[in-house]
Design a protein around this motif. Structure first.
Motif, PDB file in Angstrom:
ATOM      1  N   ARG A  71     -27.536  -8.417  23.575  1.00 42.20           N
ATOM      2  CA  ARG A  71     -27.240  -8.412  22.146  1.00 42.20           C
ATOM      3  C   ARG A  71     -28.153  -9.431  21.456  1.00 42.20           C
ATOM      4  O   ARG A  71     -28.815  -9.140  20.495  1.00 42.20           O
ATOM      5  CB  ARG A  71     -25.780  -8.750  21.911  1.00 42.20           C
ATOM      6  CG  ARG A  71     -24.852  -7.640  22.317  1.00 42.20           C
ATOM      7  CD  ARG A  71     -23.416  -7.971  21.915  1.00 42.20           C
ATOM      8  NE  ARG A  71     -22.551  -6.850  22.175  1.00 42.20           N
ATOM      9  CZ  ARG A  71     -21.909  -6.641  23.315  1.00 42.20           C
ATOM     10  NH1 ARG A  71     -22.061  -7.490  24.312  1.00 42.20           N
ATOM     11  NH2 ARG A  71     -21.130  -5.602  23.483  1.00 42.20           N
ATOM     12  N   TRP A  72     -28.096 -10.655  21.973  1.00 44.71           N
ATOM     13  CA  TRP A  72     -28.920 -11.736  21.470  1.00 44.71           C
ATOM     14  C   TRP A  72     -29.457 -12.477  22.685  1.00 44.71           C
ATOM     15  O   TRP A  72     -28.709 -12.829  23.582  1.00 44.71           O
ATOM     16  CB  TRP A  72     -28.105 -12.696  20.609  1.00 44.71           C
ATOM     17  CG  TRP A  72     -27.469 -12.015  19.444  1.00 44.71           C
ATOM     18  CD1 TRP A  72     -28.066 -11.683  18.258  1.00 44.71           C
ATOM     19  CD2 TRP A  72     -26.119 -11.563  19.348  1.00 44.71           C
ATOM     20  NE1 TRP A  72     -27.165 -11.059  17.440  1.00 44.71           N
ATOM     21  CE2 TRP A  72     -25.956 -10.969  18.085  1.00 44.71           C
ATOM     22  CE3 TRP A  72     -25.024 -11.601  20.207  1.00 44.71           C
ATOM     23  CZ2 TRP A  72     -24.767 -10.423  17.662  1.00 44.71           C
ATOM     24  CZ3 TRP A  72     -23.834 -11.044  19.786  1.00 44.71           C
ATOM     25  CH2 TRP A  72     -23.722 -10.477  18.526  1.00 44.71           C
ATOM     26  N   THR A  73     -30.735 -12.722  22.703  1.00 53.31           N
ATOM     27  CA  THR A  73     -31.367 -13.388  23.837  1.00 53.31           C
ATOM     28  C   THR A  73     -30.723 -14.734  24.119  1.00 53.31           C
ATOM     29  O   THR A  73     -30.488 -15.099  25.266  1.00 53.31           O
ATOM     30  CB  THR A  73     -32.872 -13.564  23.579  1.00 53.31           C
ATOM     31  OG1 THR A  73     -33.430 -12.279  23.328  1.00 53.31           O
ATOM     32  CG2 THR A  73     -33.557 -14.189  24.770  1.00 53.31           C
ATOM     33  N   ASP A  74     -30.406 -15.493  23.081  1.00 55.55           N
ATOM     34  CA  ASP A  74     -29.818 -16.816  23.285  1.00 55.55           C
ATOM     35  C   ASP A  74     -28.494 -16.752  24.026  1.00 55.55           C
ATOM     36  O   ASP A  74     -28.193 -17.611  24.851  1.00 55.55           O
ATOM     37  CB  ASP A  74     -29.609 -17.528  21.947  1.00 55.55           C
ATOM     38  CG  ASP A  74     -30.921 -17.963  21.308  1.00 55.55           C
ATOM     39  OD1 ASP A  74     -31.960 -17.927  21.997  1.00 55.55           O
ATOM     40  OD2 ASP A  74     -30.902 -18.336  20.127  1.00 55.55           O
TER      41      ASP A  74
END
Length: 121
Positions: free
Chosen positions: A71-74
């Motif tokens: 969803r989000w790399t972080d």
């Protein structure tokens, strides 16, 4: 074939962070594999998730397989960091799925110190 293995497969719902319940479950079921799918999407739950997975895996050295949607790399980086801090080591997933980002984030997590030997060794 499914009936042959029906007694060896179990699932349970656990509240992340309930380490006592996870340890009780591990003592009762003696897992050799713990699978989680799309469980790391909320960074505020990562620490509790990692502790729960460790409580399940540690008594028997069970392997932990997490399959996460990117969803989000972080968020994935934070999950990896917390899992490593909790004493897990990451191993590359076997064969990659189709050539897209959704299939590149499958991970096999092993309790720290567990040695992975090639088949036949």
């Amino acid at each position: 074939a499914a009936a042959l293995h029906a007694r060896k497969i179990a699932f349970e719902v656990l509240r992340w962070g309930d380490v006592a319940a996870a340890r009780t479950l591990a003592a009762r079921t003696r897992p050799d594999l713990v699978v989680g799918t799309d469980v790391g999407y909320d960074p505020s739950s990562h620490q509790d998730l990692a502790r729960t997975l460790r409580a399940l895996a540690e008594p028997t050295g069970a392997r932990v397989v997490l399959v996460e949607q990117r969803r989000w790399t972080d968020v994935l980086a934070w999950l990896r960091e917390v899992m490593l801090d909790e004493g897990f080591v990451e191993e590359e997933a076997g064969e990659e799925g189709p050539d897209d980002d959704d299939h590149r984030d499958s991970s096999l997590w092993l309790p720290y110190g567990d040695l992975v030997a090639p088949p036949g060794e």
